[in-house]
Design a protein around this motif. Structure first.
Motif, short mmCIF file in Angstrom:
data_model
loop_
_atom_site.label_atom_id
_atom_site.label_comp_id
_atom_site.label_asym_id
_atom_site.label_seq_id
_atom_site.Cartn_x
_atom_site.Cartn_y
_atom_site.Cartn_z
N ILE B 172 5.87 -42.75 22.03
CA ILE B 172 6.24 -43.63 20.91
C ILE B 172 5.40 -43.25 19.69
O ILE B 172 5.92 -43.11 18.58
CB ILE B 172 6.01 -45.12 21.28
N GLY B 173 4.10 -43.03 19.94
CA GLY B 173 3.19 -42.70 18.85
C GLY B 173 3.55 -41.41 18.13
O GLY B 173 3.27 -41.25 16.94
N LEU B 174 4.18 -40.47 18.85
CA LEU B 174 4.56 -39.21 18.22
C LEU B 174 5.56 -39.45 17.09
O LEU B 174 5.64 -38.68 16.14
CB LEU B 174 5.20 -38.27 19.25
N PHE B 175 6.35 -40.50 17.22
CA PHE B 175 7.36 -40.79 16.19
C PHE B 175 6.90 -41.88 15.23
O PHE B 175 7.10 -41.77 14.03
CB PHE B 175 8.69 -41.16 16.87
N ALA B 176 6.29 -42.93 15.81
CA ALA B 176 5.78 -44.00 14.95
C ALA B 176 4.41 -43.59 14.43
O ALA B 176 3.39 -44.20 14.78
CB ALA B 176 5.71 -45.30 15.74
N LEU B 177 4.36 -42.53 13.66
CA LEU B 177 3.08 -41.98 13.21
C LEU B 177 2.25 -42.99 12.45
O LEU B 177 2.78 -43.85 11.75
CB LEU B 177 3.33 -40.76 12.31
N GLY B 178 0.95 -42.87 12.61
CA GLY B 178 0.06 -43.75 11.86
C GLY B 178 -0.25 -45.04 12.59
O GLY B 178 -1.09 -45.82 12.16
#
Lengths: 99, 204
Positions: B172-178
């Motif tokens: 998820i974090g790879l896409f929802a950066l930051g």
């Protein structure tokens, strides 16, 4: 009908031998020290049972040197595996009959 | 009747020794709980470093070199502290069970955890070196998840799902950066604490 008790392999009567075989069925190899630790037995006791199983051709033994120390690893042979599985089947049969 | 008892004892022995020789059972739920608490405190501290909070923390904003060093230092201290507390509780449990922490199984467990974790760590170091911070948090979650999944076959099987949760959060974090910090808090913090409580009730 033959009573299954008569079929039980005498080689596995001993708790330590049973332990050695159980360990080697699920692990490719095991060395002497880890068997000792796992089964909580003395050197001499373990060695005599290992020799007995090796004589029956149930185990293969490999000796190596790590530095100056010998490191002996054990592996179950196909006939050892067969005998152990047969032993488990016999145990199962005994239980089924006595239930 | 005696024969039956003997047979049952033999089967019990076989089961025990098979399990003992293939599974590392000294892992304690308290280890997970303690590591989770350390991670949560560290996340709060990281947010404080950047004058924000966990929810609004965003690595898209430029940060100063000084803040970067603080974050890296925080990360390293967290890793060491979490490992130490996890080790202590596992050591206590091993002593109770009279198991050794230095066995074939524990070495396998450690190796399978360490390979993905170290590889991931090196990737992350290269990203920091190149000044690309935004993927650091998700990649660390992913490498930890992979490590846990690969180590899971040497201990209680449920650990597998602990790894999967971290992998999902990382992806998820790879896409929802930051959003790294909130995902870290959910994963390393909250998941470890909840998991640890479940694990403790079941196995300790």
């Amino acid at each position: 009908m033959t009573k299954p008790i008569l079929l039980l392999n005498k080689a596995f009567e001993n708790r330590i031998r049973l332990g050695i075989m159980s360990t080697l069925v699920v692990n490719d190899t095991m060395d002497f020290n880890h068997l000792k630790e796992l089964l909580e037995v003395t050197d001499g006791n373990l060695a005599s049972h290992l020799i007995a199983l090796e004589k029956l051709n149930y185990l293969s033994v490999e000796k190596r040197f790590i530095g100056k120390k010998t490191n002996t690893t054990y592996r179950i042979t196909s006939s050892g595996k067969e005998a152990f599985v047969q032993h488990l089947n016999n145990l199962e049969e005994i239980i089924n009959q006595t239930l | 009747m005696k024969q039956k008892d003997n047979t049952l004892n033999s089967i019990q022995d076989i089961r025990n020794i098979m399990e003992k020789s293939t599974k590392f059972s000294s892992l304690s739920g308290l280890s997970f709980i303690a590591a989770g608490i350390v991670a949560t405190i560290s996340a709060l501290f990281a947010a404080y470093t950047l004058d924000s909070n966990i929810l609004t923390f965003n690595l898209y904003k430029p940060i100063s070199i000084e803040q970067l060093y603080k974050l890296i230092g925080n990360g390293i201290i967290t890793l060491i502290l979490a490992s130490v507390v996890a080790y202590i509780f596992t050591k206590i449990k091993a002593a109770k069970l009279k198991h050794s922490l230095n066995s074939v199984i524990s070495r396998h467990l450690f190796l399978h955890l360490a390979i993905p974790l170290l590889t991931g760590g090196i990737i992350v170091l290269s990203l920091i070196y190149h000044g690309n911070l935004v993927l650091v948090a998700p990649l660390l979650l992913i490498s930890y998840g992979l490590g846990v999944v690969s180590a899971s076959k040497f201990t209680h099987a449920e650990i597998f799902y602990l790894g999967i949760i971290h992998l999902v959060l990382g992806c998820i974090g790879l896409f929802a950066l930051g959003n790294g910090l909130i995902l870290w808090t959910l994963g390393f913090g909250l998941t470890h604490i909840i998991w640890g409580i479940y694990f403790y009730k079941k196995h300790d």
